[in-house]
Design an enzyme around this catalytic site. Sequence first.
Site, PDB file in Angstrom:
ATOM      1  N   SER A 133       0.862  -1.186   0.000  1.00 45.72           N
ATOM      2  CA  SER A 133       0.000   0.000   0.000  1.00 45.72           C
ATOM      3  C   SER A 133       0.892   1.226   0.000  1.00 45.72           C
ATOM      4  O   SER A 133       2.016   1.190   0.506  1.00 45.72           O
ATOM      5  CB  SER A 133      -0.891   0.029   1.245  1.00 45.72           C
ATOM      6  OG  SER A 133      -1.539   1.279   1.375  1.00 45.72           O
ATOM      7  N   TYR A 182      -3.002  -0.241  10.679  1.00 42.34           N
ATOM      8  CA  TYR A 182      -2.922  -0.574   9.257  1.00 42.34           C
ATOM      9  C   TYR A 182      -1.630  -0.054   8.641  1.00 42.34           C
ATOM     10  O   TYR A 182      -0.916  -0.777   7.941  1.00 42.34           O
ATOM     11  CB  TYR A 182      -4.132   0.002   8.528  1.00 42.34           C
ATOM     12  CG  TYR A 182      -4.148  -0.285   7.046  1.00 42.34           C
ATOM     13  CD1 TYR A 182      -4.505  -1.537   6.570  1.00 42.34           C
ATOM     14  CD2 TYR A 182      -3.796   0.706   6.119  1.00 42.34           C
ATOM     15  CE1 TYR A 182      -4.519  -1.804   5.208  1.00 42.34           C
ATOM     16  CE2 TYR A 182      -3.808   0.448   4.760  1.00 42.34           C
ATOM     17  CZ  TYR A 182      -4.175  -0.809   4.303  1.00 42.34           C
ATOM     18  OH  TYR A 182      -4.175  -1.064   2.946  1.00 42.34           O
TER      19      TYR A 182
END
Length: 255
Positions: free
Chosen positions: A144, A157
Amino acid sequence: MKKLSGKNIVITGASSGIGECIALEVAKQGGTPILLARRLDQLEVLVKRIEETFHVRAYAFKLDVANEQEVVKVFATIDEQMGDIDVLINNAGYLLSQQEVQEMVYQEIKDLFAVNVLGLIACTQAVLSKMKAKNAGQIINVVSINGKLPAPKASAYVSTKHAALGFTNALRLELLKTNVQVTAINPGPVNTELFEKAGVADQYPNRDHMLDPKIVAQKIVATIGTKKRELNLPATLGFLGKCYALVPSLFEKLS
């Protein structure tokens, strides 16, 4: 002859979203998609769709990447039934609802790391020895842009993505003298069901600005067989990641 003809390509988290789109793109290019996810029923539907649409064989195995024993067992079965894995695409992962650190449930953080980081590592270990012995193969980790750019109320996260990107970069260094390629994929927000699963869909009412998972999948599959070390989507976010690394204080003032 299609680009991926004869290639066994394992995709984790293949039951929906980016993983599903990757599976379809792999099949379109003649590869053999080997689909892994916890939702076997959805994988079986996808297998049927692939075989009817593209007339290539596809396979599905139920797997929770956070379960080390399951990972070992499933990859051993793949090896026995289908032979060598040419490409591993570590795509499995999920998102937690937005919370400040003091509000977070510690067990939920552990569970997130078990999938987003440890699961990725376990699957990589499952293929690495044979790839090194064969001196061929590719490991593609879908990470990501948050591995480079932090965000408030997403500390857990973001931490998993920093860890996954760090692992990917270190692994690449270990394999520099081999023909095993390691590629990191760092997308920004992608319009998938990830947000519904995290319970934050209402915070993103307009997703027109998000990346299309089909286009992301096409770009990921395009890196197969290349020496691409990293792909940032969109490129502008990759540039911001570099800027943040150079002048983090500026970005923190603007956030």
